[in-house]
Design a protein around this motif. Structure first.
Motif, PDB file in Angstrom:
ATOM      1  N   SER A  11      17.245  12.364  -5.460  1.00 43.68           N
ATOM      2  CA  SER A  11      17.040  10.829  -5.497  1.00 43.68           C
ATOM      3  C   SER A  11      18.173   9.994  -6.547  1.00 43.68           C
ATOM      4  CB  SER A  11      15.795  10.467  -6.062  1.00 43.68           C
ATOM      5  OG  SER A  11      14.686  11.139  -5.118  1.00 43.68           O
ATOM      6  N   ARG A  14      20.949   9.869  -4.411  1.00 39.53           N
ATOM      7  CA  ARG A  14      20.955   8.584  -3.640  1.00 39.53           C
ATOM      8  C   ARG A  14      21.024   7.216  -4.233  1.00 39.53           C
ATOM      9  NH1 ARG A  14      15.183   8.001  -1.016  1.00 39.53           N
ATOM     10  NH2 ARG A  14      14.646   8.118  -3.266  1.00 39.53           N
ATOM     11  N   TYR A  25      21.472   2.946   2.003  1.00 41.58           N
ATOM     12  CA  TYR A  25      20.161   3.688   1.699  1.00 41.58           C
ATOM     13  C   TYR A  25      20.093   5.138   2.382  1.00 41.58           C
ATOM     14  CZ  TYR A  25      15.484   4.818  -0.075  1.00 41.58           C
ATOM     15  OH  TYR A  25      14.644   5.284  -0.351  1.00 41.58           O
ATOM     16  N   HIS A  27      17.694   8.243   3.215  1.00 41.64           N
ATOM     17  CA  HIS A  27      16.257   8.495   3.125  1.00 41.64           C
ATOM     18  C   HIS A  27      16.238  10.088   2.622  1.00 41.64           C
ATOM     19  CE1 HIS A  27      14.458   5.001   4.823  1.00 41.64           C
ATOM     20  NE2 HIS A  27      15.677   5.174   5.539  1.00 41.64           N
ATOM     21  N   VAL A  44       6.513  12.238  -3.247  1.00 42.21           N
ATOM     22  CA  VAL A  44       6.723  10.879  -3.125  1.00 42.21           C
ATOM     23  C   VAL A  44       7.010  10.595  -4.674  1.00 42.21           C
ATOM     24  CG1 VAL A  44       5.621   8.548  -2.692  1.00 42.21           C
ATOM     25  CG2 VAL A  44       5.263  10.665  -0.989  1.00 42.21           C
ATOM     26  N   GLY A  47      10.454  10.863  -5.505  1.00 39.05           N
ATOM     27  CA  GLY A  47      11.522  10.408  -4.802  1.00 39.05           C
ATOM     28  C   GLY A  47      11.510  10.686  -3.351  1.00 39.05           C
ATOM     29  N   ASP A  49      11.054  10.127   0.667  1.00 39.98           N
ATOM     30  CA  ASP A  49      10.595   8.906   1.346  1.00 39.98           C
ATOM     31  C   ASP A  49       9.551   9.369   2.574  1.00 39.98           C
ATOM     32  OD1 ASP A  49      12.187   6.757   0.579  1.00 39.98           O
ATOM     33  OD2 ASP A  49      13.729   7.834   1.064  1.00 39.98           O
ATOM     34  N   ALA A  50       9.601  10.703   2.933  1.00 39.00           N
ATOM     35  CA  ALA A  50       9.073  11.223   3.645  1.00 39.00           C
ATOM     36  C   ALA A  50       8.780  12.870   3.324  1.00 39.00           C
ATOM     37  CB  ALA A  50       9.680  11.475   5.102  1.00 39.00           C
ATOM     38  N   LEU A 126       5.058   2.021  -2.306  1.00 38.42           N
ATOM     39  CA  LEU A 126       5.730   3.342  -2.251  1.00 38.42           C
ATOM     40  C   LEU A 126       7.079   3.282  -2.887  1.00 38.42           C
ATOM     41  CD1 LEU A 126       5.041   4.977   1.185  1.00 38.42           C
ATOM     42  CD2 LEU A 126       4.098   5.733  -1.042  1.00 38.42           C
ATOM     43  N   LYS A 127       7.749   2.419  -2.968  1.00 38.53           N
ATOM     44  CA  LYS A 127       9.222   2.266  -3.755  1.00 38.53           C
ATOM     45  C   LYS A 127       8.785   2.200  -5.184  1.00 38.53           C
ATOM     46  CE  LYS A 127      11.832   2.766  -0.220  1.00 38.53           C
ATOM     47  NZ  LYS A 127      12.300   4.059  -0.226  1.00 38.53           N
ATOM     48  N   GLN A 130       7.685   5.520  -6.409  1.00 40.76           N
ATOM     49  CA  GLN A 130       8.932   6.312  -6.523  1.00 40.76           C
ATOM     50  C   GLN A 130       9.401   6.559  -7.841  1.00 40.76           C
ATOM     51  OE1 GLN A 130      10.959   5.656  -2.974  1.00 40.76           O
ATOM     52  NE2 GLN A 130      10.334   7.176  -1.923  1.00 40.76           N
TER      53      GLN A 130
END
Length: 138
Positions: A11, A14, A25, A27, A44, A47, A49-50, A126-127, A130
């Protein structure tokens, strides 16, 4: 702890890439040892996303393995190989993802656990979640 550390490192990378690439971005998908609701929430929060839910979804009554799970290392075009693990059957796909849950072992209502954790900690996005501060203890 290894998953949390790996996700936190990825993360951070990223975020650096997001700045360097001018807003592209990437994922992050958590994969490995995510079998219960607590694992999903931690992934989650660190960091992701899935989240890959192979073992968790293999516990569904509708799953083709009927309570057995082969890990991703077992891929072969013709024959299953690798370790086959009996994870058992705990309920339907709907119960596993959205509940209701009759036990507190984290195998049912995965989405509900994420929603409840976010609500308990005061996050609605969710963001935002994170970016929660995570403390790892030995």
């Amino acid at each position: 702890v290894p998953m949390a550390t790996a996700l936190a490192d990825v993360s951070a990378a990223r975020r650096e890439y997001l700045d360097e690439s001018g807003g592209r971005y990437v994922h992050v998908i958590a994969d490995g040892s995510v079998g219960r609701s607590g694992d999903l929430v931690k992934a989650v929060a660190c960091g992701a996303d899935a989240v890959m839910l192979g073992a968790a979804l293999a516990r569904a009554e509708e799953a083709p393995g009927r309570g057995w799970h082969w890990g991703s290392e077992a891929h072969h075009p013709e024959l299953p190989r690798g370790e086959r693990v009996q994870v058992g059957t705990v309920g339907t796909m709907e119960q596993i993802l959205h509940g209701p849950s009759g036990s507190a072992d984290g195998t049912l209502n995965l989405v509900g656990a994420l929603r409840r954790t976010m609500a308990t900690t005061g996050y609605s996005d969710l963001k935002e979640f994170q970016r929660v501060e995570v403390v790892v203890s030995p």
